[in-house]
Design a protein around this motif. Structure first.
Motif, PDB file in Angstrom:
ATOM      1  N   ILE A   2      34.835  41.701  52.992  1.00 46.22           N
ATOM      2  CA  ILE A   2      33.850  41.078  52.565  1.00 46.22           C
ATOM      3  C   ILE A   2      32.826  40.272  53.983  1.00 46.22           C
ATOM      4  O   ILE A   2      32.773  40.303  54.607  1.00 46.22           O
ATOM      5  CB  ILE A   2      34.957  39.570  52.055  1.00 46.22           C
ATOM      6  N   ARG A   3      31.466  41.285  52.674  1.00 53.71           N
ATOM      7  CA  ARG A   3      30.189  40.503  53.756  1.00 53.71           C
ATOM      8  C   ARG A   3      29.966  39.064  52.898  1.00 53.71           C
ATOM      9  O   ARG A   3      29.402  39.116  51.453  1.00 53.71           O
ATOM     10  CB  ARG A   3      28.937  41.098  53.027  1.00 53.71           C
ATOM     11  N   ALA A   4      29.857  37.913  53.741  1.00 56.55           N
ATOM     12  CA  ALA A   4      29.304  36.792  53.364  1.00 56.55           C
ATOM     13  C   ALA A   4      28.272  36.588  53.440  1.00 56.55           C
ATOM     14  O   ALA A   4      27.163  37.116  53.549  1.00 56.55           O
ATOM     15  CB  ALA A   4      29.757  35.290  54.546  1.00 56.55           C
ATOM     16  N   ASP A   5      27.708  35.031  52.432  1.00 54.16           N
ATOM     17  CA  ASP A   5      26.502  35.112  52.279  1.00 54.16           C
ATOM     18  C   ASP A   5      25.418  35.065  53.468  1.00 54.16           C
ATOM     19  O   ASP A   5      24.555  34.719  52.469  1.00 54.16           O
ATOM     20  CB  ASP A   5      25.889  33.459  50.869  1.00 54.16           C
ATOM     21  N   GLY A   6      26.042  34.368  54.357  1.00 51.58           N
ATOM     22  CA  GLY A   6      24.922  34.742  55.805  1.00 51.58           C
ATOM     23  C   GLY A   6      25.024  35.992  55.992  1.00 51.58           C
ATOM     24  O   GLY A   6      24.326  35.567  56.681  1.00 51.58           O
ATOM     25  N   GLY A   7      25.309  36.811  55.765  1.00 49.16           N
ATOM     26  CA  GLY A   7      25.577  38.418  56.485  1.00 49.16           C
ATOM     27  C   GLY A   7      26.853  38.842  57.195  1.00 49.16           C
ATOM     28  O   GLY A   7      26.921  39.912  57.399  1.00 49.16           O
ATOM     29  N   VAL A   8      27.318  37.478  57.452  1.00 52.87           N
ATOM     30  CA  VAL A   8      28.828  37.879  58.320  1.00 52.87           C
ATOM     31  C   VAL A   8      29.939  38.468  57.582  1.00 52.87           C
ATOM     32  O   VAL A   8      29.930  38.390  56.386  1.00 52.87           O
ATOM     33  CB  VAL A   8      29.622  36.609  59.062  1.00 52.87           C
ATOM     34  N   VAL A   9      30.369  39.500  57.909  1.00 55.98           N
ATOM     35  CA  VAL A   9      31.420  40.887  57.576  1.00 55.98           C
ATOM     36  C   VAL A   9      32.751  40.518  57.864  1.00 55.98           C
ATOM     37  O   VAL A   9      32.870  40.229  59.894  1.00 55.98           O
ATOM     38  CB  VAL A   9      31.186  41.858  57.878  1.00 55.98           C
ATOM     39  N   PHE A  10      33.718  40.378  57.168  1.00 57.50           N
ATOM     40  CA  PHE A  10      35.232  40.082  57.144  1.00 57.50           C
ATOM     41  C   PHE A  10      35.784  41.085  57.403  1.00 57.50           C
ATOM     42  O   PHE A  10      36.152  41.389  56.400  1.00 57.50           O
ATOM     43  CB  PHE A  10      35.757  39.065  57.084  1.00 57.50           C
ATOM     44  N   SER A  11      36.313  41.654  58.086  1.00 53.42           N
ATOM     45  CA  SER A  11      37.532  42.865  57.128  1.00 53.42           C
ATOM     46  C   SER A  11      38.640  42.435  57.955  1.00 53.42           C
ATOM     47  O   SER A  11      39.462  41.206  58.164  1.00 53.42           O
ATOM     48  CB  SER A  11      37.334  44.150  58.957  1.00 53.42           C
ATOM     49  N   ASP A  12      39.898  43.410  58.002  1.00 54.06           N
ATOM     50  CA  ASP A  12      41.194  43.518  57.889  1.00 54.06           C
ATOM     51  C   ASP A  12      41.445  42.388  56.734  1.00 54.06           C
ATOM     52  O   ASP A  12      42.466  41.539  57.330  1.00 54.06           O
ATOM     53  CB  ASP A  12      41.940  42.972  59.194  1.00 54.06           C
ATOM     54  N   ILE A  13      41.194  42.900  55.400  1.00 55.07           N
ATOM     55  CA  ILE A  13      41.594  42.109  54.488  1.00 55.07           C
ATOM     56  C   ILE A  13      42.814  42.413  53.259  1.00 55.07           C
ATOM     57  O   ILE A  13      42.965  43.053  53.677  1.00 55.07           O
ATOM     58  CB  ILE A  13      40.132  42.075  53.425  1.00 55.07           C
ATOM     59  N   ALA A  14      43.811  41.625  53.145  1.00 49.99           N
ATOM     60  CA  ALA A  14      44.819  41.671  52.636  1.00 49.99           C
ATOM     61  C   ALA A  14      43.934  42.332  50.866  1.00 49.99           C
ATOM     62  O   ALA A  14      43.573  41.381  50.526  1.00 49.99           O
ATOM     63  CB  ALA A  14      45.082  40.924  52.276  1.00 49.99           C
ATOM     64  N   ARG A  15      44.616  42.852  50.070  1.00 49.68           N
ATOM     65  CA  ARG A  15      44.063  43.213  48.622  1.00 49.68           C
ATOM     66  C   ARG A  15      45.034  41.971  48.415  1.00 49.68           C
ATOM     67  O   ARG A  15      47.007  41.346  48.367  1.00 49.68           O
ATOM     68  CB  ARG A  15      44.930  44.545  48.573  1.00 49.68           C
ATOM     69  N   LEU A  16      44.989  41.314  47.254  1.00 49.51           N
ATOM     70  CA  LEU A  16      45.396  39.844  46.591  1.00 49.51           C
ATOM     71  C   LEU A  16      46.752  40.552  45.778  1.00 49.51           C
ATOM     72  O   LEU A  16      47.503  39.735  45.452  1.00 49.51           O
ATOM     73  CB  LEU A  16      44.101  39.291  45.458  1.00 49.51           C
ATOM     74  N   SER A  17      47.021  41.337  45.383  1.00 54.89           N
ATOM     75  CA  SER A  17      48.117  41.812  44.387  1.00 54.89           C
ATOM     76  C   SER A  17      49.100  42.104  45.348  1.00 54.89           C
ATOM     77  O   SER A  17      49.827  42.221  44.748  1.00 54.89           O
ATOM     78  CB  SER A  17      47.654  43.075  43.616  1.00 54.89           C
ATOM     79  N   ASP A  18      48.943  42.192  46.197  1.00 57.51           N
ATOM     80  CA  ASP A  18      49.600  42.906  47.290  1.00 57.51           C
ATOM     81  C   ASP A  18      50.627  41.715  47.760  1.00 57.51           C
ATOM     82  O   ASP A  18      51.437  41.886  48.688  1.00 57.51           O
ATOM     83  CB  ASP A  18      49.455  43.636  48.559  1.00 57.51           C
ATOM     84  N   ILE A  19      49.845  40.765  47.342  1.00 58.81           N
ATOM     85  CA  ILE A  19      50.744  39.306  47.958  1.00 58.81           C
ATOM     86  C   ILE A  19      51.446  38.514  46.962  1.00 58.81           C
ATOM     87  O   ILE A  19      51.382  38.501  45.655  1.00 58.81           O
ATOM     88  CB  ILE A  19      49.948  38.722  48.622  1.00 58.81           C
ATOM     89  N   GLU A  20      52.835  38.636  47.731  1.00 57.54           N
ATOM     90  CA  GLU A  20      53.815  38.307  46.214  1.00 57.54           C
ATOM     91  C   GLU A  20      53.647  36.456  46.052  1.00 57.54           C
ATOM     92  O   GLU A  20      53.884  36.304  44.685  1.00 57.54           O
ATOM     93  CB  GLU A  20      55.074  38.808  46.585  1.00 57.54           C
ATOM     94  N   HIS A  21      53.840  36.193  47.200  1.00 57.04           N
ATOM     95  CA  HIS A  21      53.644  34.855  46.961  1.00 57.04           C
ATOM     96  C   HIS A  21      52.823  33.781  47.770  1.00 57.04           C
ATOM     97  O   HIS A  21      52.846  34.723  49.237  1.00 57.04           O
ATOM     98  CB  HIS A  21      55.529  34.428  46.819  1.00 57.04           C
ATOM     99  N   CYS A  22      52.481  31.931  48.401  1.00 60.32           N
ATOM    100  CA  CYS A  22      51.992  32.046  48.615  1.00 60.32           C
ATOM    101  C   CYS A  22      52.205  30.316  49.099  1.00 60.32           C
ATOM    102  O   CYS A  22      52.100  30.173  48.203  1.00 60.32           O
ATOM    103  CB  CYS A  22      50.329  32.048  49.028  1.00 60.32           C
TER     104      CYS A  22
END
Length: 228
Positions: free
Chosen positions: A45-65
């Protein structure tokens, strides 16, 4: 063995990084906390200031939070029209102990149908848009309505995180973390709210916001209509 306290930050392209990195720095100190950055596709994910975040989970893979946090950002317009993303917010919110938002993240909760009849905060420039989703706009910096906790614009996310910490782990614990991170705001200018800023500063800020107002208001109308 105690299960981790899972905190999911639901991200999307164009998110404002401080909307979630500020709260994350504090919430990560909760006992048993496990903070997880997630997006619809699990993509970087590239934030609106240009910083990129990696190692991101897929929402559909998360059963519960246990805690769902939805930040705001310039990408809110596109995210409001991503029905699959909103579906994931609804699904995770249903089983969460707390649902939270920072800045225009509350517009995404609204578009997901999670704010009907609820009091909620938002960035001051977009606060009125919450009414389109059946919410009660509130200009307070932190708004608590049951398990829904929302913060105002950007930096309010840190205050919201501390309020959440107090509910989850107690006031003394939250205060201890606040001290450890030396969170003692003393801004050099008293212009952090419309009612505090000079007319010239407010006009300049509104001019910047107006560059995307038409797009955002149109997206709010479409998202609200899709809920019917």
């Amino acid at each position: 063995m105690h299960q981790p306290y899972l905190i999911v930050f639901a991200l999307y392209p164009g998110v404002t990084q401080l909307d979630f990195t500020g709260p994350l720095e504090f919430l990560s100190k909760l006992p048993r906390a496990r903070c997880l950055l997630a997006s619809r596709h699990g993509e970087a994910i590239r934030a609106d200031g240009g910083v990129v975040f990696s190692d991101i989970a897929r929402l559909s893979d998360i059963e519960h939070c246990d805690l769902l946090l939805v930040p705001g950002g310039l990408g809110t317009v596109e995210a409001m029209e991503d029905r699959a993303f909103l579906d994931e917010l609804r699904r995770l919110a249903a089983g969460a102990d707390y649902i939270s938002s920072v800045c225009t993240g509350s517009l995404l909760l609204g578009a997901a149908g999670l704010l009907r009849g609820r009091r909620a905060a938002c960035h001051w420039a977009w606060l009125d848009s919450l009414a389109a989703f059946g919410a009660q706009p509130c200009s307070d910096r932190i708004v608590m309505d049951g398990k829904l906790i929302s913060g105002g614009g950007v930096t309010a996310g840190i205050d919201m995180a501390l309020a959440l910490m107090a509910k989850i782990a107690g006031r003394r614990f939250a205060q201890t973390v606040q001290l450890a991170l030396e969170y003692a705001p003393a801004p050099p200018f008293a212009s952090g709210r419309p009612e505090l800023a000079s007319p010239e500063v407010l006009a300049a800020a509104r001019q910047r916001m107006d560059q995307m107002r038409d797009r955002r208001e149109a997206a709010v109308v479409r998202a609200a209509a899709a809920m019917l």
